[in-house]
Design an enzyme around this catalytic site. Structure first.
Site, PDB file in Angstrom:
ATOM      1  CB  ALA A   1     -31.780  75.847  49.596  1.00 56.55           C
TER       2      ALA A   1
ATOM      3  CB  CYS B   1     -32.120  56.229  45.560  1.00 50.56           C
ATOM      4  SG  CYS B   1     -33.138  55.059  45.928  1.00 50.56           S
TER       5      CYS B   1
HETATM    6  C1  UGA Z   1     -35.019  59.212  44.117  1.00 51.42           C
HETATM    7  C2  UGA Z   1     -35.640  59.571  42.765  1.00 51.42           C
HETATM    8  O1  UGA Z   1     -36.242  60.898  43.067  1.00 51.42           O
HETATM    9  C3  UGA Z   1     -36.544  58.470  42.088  1.00 51.42           C
HETATM   10  O2  UGA Z   1     -37.004  59.322  41.016  1.00 51.42           O
HETATM   11  C4  UGA Z   1     -35.691  57.524  42.167  1.00 51.42           C
HETATM   12  O3  UGA Z   1     -36.652  56.391  41.445  1.00 51.42           O
HETATM   13  C5  UGA Z   1     -35.289  56.895  43.325  1.00 51.42           C
HETATM   14  O4  UGA Z   1     -34.226  57.981  44.143  1.00 51.42           O
HETATM   15  C6  UGA Z   1     -34.577  55.681  43.267  1.00 51.42           C
HETATM   16  O5  UGA Z   1     -33.305  55.852  42.585  1.00 51.42           O
HETATM   17  O6  UGA Z   1     -34.962  54.473  43.711  1.00 51.42           O
HETATM   18  P1  UGA Z   1     -36.231  59.126  46.645  1.00 51.42           P
HETATM   19  O7  UGA Z   1     -34.710  58.566  47.079  1.00 51.42           O
HETATM   20  O8  UGA Z   1     -37.423  58.138  47.178  1.00 51.42           O
HETATM   21  O9  UGA Z   1     -36.305  58.969  45.017  1.00 51.42           O
HETATM   22  O10 UGA Z   1     -36.152  60.442  47.057  1.00 51.42           O
HETATM   23  P2  UGA Z   1     -36.286  61.903  46.583  1.00 51.42           P
HETATM   24  O11 UGA Z   1     -37.773  62.349  46.415  1.00 51.42           O
HETATM   25  O12 UGA Z   1     -35.550  62.199  45.089  1.00 51.42           O
HETATM   26  O13 UGA Z   1     -35.589  62.781  47.651  1.00 51.42           O
HETATM   27  C7  UGA Z   1     -34.135  62.520  47.751  1.00 51.42           C
HETATM   28  C8  UGA Z   1     -33.462  63.620  48.783  1.00 51.42           C
HETATM   29  O14 UGA Z   1     -33.282  64.899  48.363  1.00 51.42           O
HETATM   30  C9  UGA Z   1     -34.299  63.714  50.215  1.00 51.42           C
HETATM   31  O15 UGA Z   1     -33.499  63.478  51.097  1.00 51.42           O
HETATM   32  C10 UGA Z   1     -34.946  64.987  50.104  1.00 51.42           C
HETATM   33  O16 UGA Z   1     -35.264  65.464  51.346  1.00 51.42           O
HETATM   34  C11 UGA Z   1     -33.994  65.776  49.302  1.00 51.42           C
HETATM   35  N1  UGA Z   1     -34.448  66.851  48.557  1.00 51.42           N
HETATM   36  C12 UGA Z   1     -35.435  66.740  47.452  1.00 51.42           C
HETATM   37  C13 UGA Z   1     -33.912  68.255  48.735  1.00 51.42           C
HETATM   38  O17 UGA Z   1     -33.171  68.307  49.729  1.00 51.42           O
HETATM   39  N2  UGA Z   1     -34.591  69.194  48.031  1.00 51.42           N
HETATM   40  C14 UGA Z   1     -35.314  68.976  47.079  1.00 51.42           C
HETATM   41  O18 UGA Z   1     -35.688  70.293  46.437  1.00 51.42           O
HETATM   42  C15 UGA Z   1     -35.781  67.936  46.763  1.00 51.42           C
END
Ligand code: UGA
Length: 437
Positions: free
Chosen positions: A256, A264
Site C-alpha cells: 500500500a 502501463c
Molecule cells: C507493468 C507490469 O508489472 C508488467 O508486467 C508489464 O509488462 C508492464 O506494466 C507493461 O505493460 O509494459 P511496470 O509499469 O514496469 O510494469 O511497473 P510495475 O512494477 O508493475 O509497477 C507499476 C506501479 O505500481 C508503480 O508505480 C509501482 O510503484 C506501483 N506498485 C507496485 C505499488 O504501488 N504497489 C505494489 O505493491 C506494486
C-alpha cells in the site's frame, strides 16, 4: 536469425539488445534520430539497469545495429513491433497511431514467410485487423501477437528469462507456421524451461490487458484496505503480510502507498475499459473504474496528510519530495504519482524541492515549475517536511539521526511504507505512513 525491431523505447531497445544477446542478428529501427544515435553509440537513451552493459557487449559482436531507415527491415525473417500505445488525449482509449504507422511502414519490405510480431499493448481486435493488412501485402507472411510482460527496472532479465511466452496466431493452433519461427527466436529461454501458450489473436491480446488489470486491482485492493486501516487505526503492512501468507493471495503487489503509475497500468486499465465499452461488455469492467478511482484518491490523500504534517497549512512550507520516478530503478516519470503529488503540493503553496537519483531531467521536462536538486543532502536542507514517494534504496537507507540535523523540522511522510516507524520516532521524528497508525 535476422530480426528487425521497430520502435526503440523502453520495450524495443531492451528487446533488440536481448535478441542479439540470444545470438540473433538484429536491427533496431526508430523514427527518433537522437535515440538511434545514442543506441548506436551503445548508450541506453533511458535508465534501465544492465542495459548499457548489454548494449556494449552485443554491439561488440557486430550482431546489433540501429537505424532510422525502415527499409533496413528488409531481409529479416521476424519483425517485432515495439512502439508505444499511449492513452489518447482527453479519452480513455489507446492511441494506435504508432502501431498502425509501424505496421504500414513495414509492409513494403515483407517477404514470403516473414513473421510480424506485435509486442505493444493493444486493444483486443487490433491483431486481426493488422493481420489483414499484412496478408493483403504479402499473402505468405504472418502476424503474431506476442505480448510483453517485462517490468521497467528488471527489463533485461524479464526479457531474457520471462516467466511465460504467449503466441497469438490467427487460428490459435500449435501447427500454425509462425509458431516454429517464434520457437526458434526464443529457443534459449524455451530450452531453459520457460512456459509457452499458443492462443488465438484476441486471447493473446486479452492476456496482457487482463494481467495488467489484475496487478492494478491488487494494488488498489490493498490501498482500499489502507483507507479502512486509516479509519480504524489498524496497520495495512501487517495486514498485507498476513493475507499474503495465503498462497492463493500472495504477498507480491500488496504494498500500500501512493498507488500505481507509469506508462502501463494506468493507461492499460483505461484502454481496456474503453475497448470493452466498444464491444458492449462495459459492465464486465466497471470495477476497473473503482480501481482507478482508489488509485487517484491516494494522491489526494497524501497531499492532505502532508498538510496535516505541516501543521494545517502548506503555504510557504519547504517540502522535499524524495523520488520522482514512478518506481525505483527507473527514470520514467510517465504518470508518476510522486511527481503528481509534488505538483499538487506546489499548487497549494508549498515550496517544493524534488530529488531523485535518475529521473530529474525527465521530471524537469514534465514539470518545469518545480525545483529540482540531485544531491539528497542539499535537497533536504532546512525542509519543514520530507515526503518519501519513490522507494529508491538510498532513501530506504537514510539515517534519521544524520538527517535530523539537516532539516528544519523532523517530519516525514513515508508514501511507500518502507521505513521503520519506531526507528524514526526514536530519533525524534514525527512519522506518518499510509494505512499505518
Ligand atoms: C507493468 C507490469 O508489472 C508488467 O508486467 C508489464 O509488462 C508492464 O506494466 C507493461 O505493460 O509494459 P511496470 O509499469 O514496469 O510494469 O511497473 P510495475 O512494477 O508493475 O509497477 C507499476 C506501479 O505500481 C508503480 O508505480 C509501482 O510503484 C506501483 N506498485 C507496485 C505499488 O504501488 N504497489 C505494489 O505493491 C506494486
Amino acid at each position: 536469425m535476422r530480426i528487425s525491431v521497430i520502435g526503440c523505447g523502453y520495450l524495443g531497445a531492451v528487446h533488440a539488445a536481448c535478441m542479439a544477446k540470444l545470438g540473433h542478428e538484429v536491427v533496431g529501427i526508430d523514427v527518433d534520430a537522437r535515440k538511434i544515435e545514442e543506441l548506436s553509440a551503445a548508450r541506453a537513451p533511458f535508465y534501465e539497469p544492465g542495459l548499457d552493459v548489454l548494449l556494449k557487449e552485443v554491439q561488440e559482436t557486430g550482431r546489433l545495429s540501429f537505424t532510422t531507415d525502415v527499409s533496413a527491415a528488409e531481409g529479416s525473417a521476424v519483425h517485432f513491433i515495439c512502439v508505444g500505445t499511449p492513452q489518447k488525449k482527453g479519452e480513455n482509449g489507446a492511441d494506435l497511431t504508432y502501431v498502425d504507422a509501424a505496421t504500414t511502414g513495414l509492409l513494403p519490405y515483407l517477404s514470403a514467410g516473414d513473421v510480424v510480431v506485435g509486442k505493444s499493448t493493444v486493444p483486443v481486435g487490433t491483431a486481426s485487423r493488422l493481420a489483414v493488412l499484412v496478408q493483403a501485402e504479402q499473402p505468405d507472411a504472418h502476424l503474431v501477437w506476442n505480448p510483453e510482460f517485462l517490468r521497467e527496472g528488471h527489463a533485461v532479465d524479464d526479457t531474457l528469462r520471462p516467466d511465460r511466452f504467449v503466441y497469438g496466431v490467427s487460428d490459435g493452433s500449435e501447427e500454425h507456421p509462425a509458431v516454429s519461427v517464434l520457437d526458434e527466436v526464443y529457443s534459449t529461454p524455451l530450452a531453459a524451461g520457460t512456459a509457452r501458450i499458443v492462443a488465438d489473436h484476441p486471447t493473446a491480446e486479452l492476456v496482457k490487458a487482463a494481467a495488467n488489470s489484475f496487478l492494478a486491482t491488487k494494488i488498489s485492493f490493498i490501498n482500499a484496505m489502507a483507507e479502512v486501516c486509516e479509519a480504524t487505526g489498524a496497520d495495512v503492512t501487517q495486514l498485507a503480510d498476513a493475507i499474503g501468507m495465503d498462497d492463493r493471495i500472495g504477498r507480491k503487489f500488496l504494498n500500500a502507498g501512493i498507488g500505481f503509475g507509469g506508462g502501463c497500468l494506468p493507461k492499460d486499465i483505461r484502454g481496456f475499459m474503453a475497448r470493452a465499452g466498444e464491444l458492449g461488455a462495459d459492465q464486465a469492467l466497471t470495477f476497473l473504474r473503482e480501481v482507478d478511482a482508489i488509485n487517484m484518491r491516494r494522491r489526494t490523500r497524501v497531499v492532505e496528510l502532508a498538510r496535516d504534517l505541516c501543521g494545517g497549512s502548506l503555504l510557504g512550507k519547504r517540502v522535499t519530495v524524495l523520488g520522482a520516478a514512478f518506481k525505483p530503478e527507473s527514470d520514467d516519470v510517465r504518470d508518476s504519482p510522486a511527481l503528481s503529488i509534488a505538483a499538487q503540493l506546489q499548487l497549494q503553496g508549498a515550496v517544493v524541492t524534488v530529488t531523485d537519483p535518475k529521473a530529474l531531467s525527465n521530471a524537469a521536462r514534465r514539470f518545469p515549475e518545480l525545483q529540482y536538486e540531485v544531491d539528497t543532502s542539499a535537497a533536504v536542507l532546512k525542509a519543514d517536511a520530507l515526503l518519501l514517494l519513490t522507494e529508491w534504496q538510498e532513501y530506504r537507507d537514510l539515517d534519521p539521526y544524520d538527517l535530523g540535523s539537516a532539516v528544519s523540522s523532523r517530519r516525514i511522510l513515508d508514501g511507500r511504507n518502507v521505513l521503520d516507524p519506531a526507528k524514526w520516532r526514536a530519533a525524534g521524528w514525527i512519522y506518518r505512513g499510509l494505512g499505518r497508525p
